[in-house]
Scaffold this active site. Sequence first.
Site, PDB file in Angstrom:
ATOM      1  CB  CYS A   1      26.348 -23.045  38.131  1.00  0.00           C
ATOM      2  SG  CYS A   1      24.769 -23.251  37.337  1.00  0.00           S
TER       3      CYS A   1
ATOM      4  CG  HIS B   1      25.714 -27.855  34.762  1.00  0.00           C
ATOM      5  ND1 HIS B   1      26.512 -27.863  35.823  1.00  0.00           N
ATOM      6  CD2 HIS B   1      24.937 -26.785  34.750  1.00  0.00           C
ATOM      7  CE1 HIS B   1      26.474 -26.695  36.451  1.00  0.00           C
ATOM      8  NE2 HIS B   1      25.675 -26.081  35.666  1.00  0.00           N
TER       9      HIS B   1
ATOM     10  CB  CYS C   1      28.498 -18.754  34.053  1.00  0.00           C
ATOM     11  SG  CYS C   1      27.839 -20.331  33.169  1.00  0.00           S
TER      12      CYS C   1
END
Length: 415
Positions: free
Chosen positions: A92, A371, A401
């Site tokens: 991510c 996302h 994160c």
Amino acid sequence: MADAYIIDAVRTPRGIGKPGKGALSHLHPQHLAATVLKAIKERNNLDTATVDDIVWSTSTQKGKQGGDLGRMAALAAGYDVKASGTTLDRFCGGGISSVNFATASIMSGMEDCVIAGGTEMMSYTAQVGAEEANAGIKPLGMGSGNPALDAIHPQSHQGVCGDAIAALEGIDRAALDALALESQRRADIAIKEGRFAKSVVTVYNEDGSVALDHEEFPRPETTAEGLANLKASFDAIADFDLGGSTFRNQILRKYPGLEFKGVHHAGNSSGVVDGAAAILLASKGYVEKNGLKPRGRIVAYANQGDCPTLMLNAPVPAAKKVLEKAGLKKEDIDVWEINEAFAVVAEKFMRDLDLDRTKVNPNGGACALGHPIGATGSMLIGTALDELERTGGRYGLVTMCAAGGMAPAIIIERL
């Protein structure tokens, strides 16, 4: 060291990341990346032969998203063949890391013009996942599936980790739902007021028709009651048989006796979407030679690791680390962007750092907007810059994160 300047930042709108349902799901990932690279070129009258490198982020580098998307997308965007490209994966966090790597090459004096960014088409990666499941490949959590590594650092499913962290921190579902509801409210205001208009570019189909020109994922009609009625998403996944173990057991091996239940669901977790973003960075010499007007400057960046078993807790130490590198205090930061991978990540972040909540994700976050894994970090940097320009703020801090228990972070300054 030399300064690295932000010249421009663009992104696509986020499309719903479901095969056959999202407005972008029929497109090739290279097409999506090429869209933002074309926009960077055209908006800045960029001579692409002078681009030293393109540093791209893509998390699931399989099939259509494999094969160095950074280079292939540049060629698809009509860039000069002299503009090379590479692609990285920090799960991510890759969309921040691509900017950090580009920044490092400029600050070292080795390169003068670098484009950073990322792409993730979760509608496509969902197909890849389904194909692997049909082939009998079981999920292995976010680790390598290497028994020797698992013996040292058992790793679980990210949603299960979010639920475990909520239990450890004493954060209840009501607080997480409240954060998600506020994310929707802020995103709705931002969209209606055109706060994203400077950065969002239209995605066109191959035939020239519009594929998507607006955010497709937000649900402004969301209510507290509606969120409260949603079923927790990760209870069943927590106890999924991995072949002698479960995701829950992976956590309990490191945190024995921890009792936790599902508190995250579709409404207070990040949305599954497709998207791409690009940021144009340059040295002072390149700026002066080409008559460019920088919008921002990279102040500092940092990387931080944390417990891989809980996976999601590195943003707080990453933020502290990058603040120290920059010689700044939390009070100096006007805009904070912390990715809402799960509501607990942002909630814990604000509690641990005792932040003014009005300065954190002021235009909503991933619970409302989605996302697109490898692209999100670059999107958030652009969003932070837009917000600094809108409000007259000076510094913005972006972090998120990443699987494996990591978090990159960056501080930018509006010029």
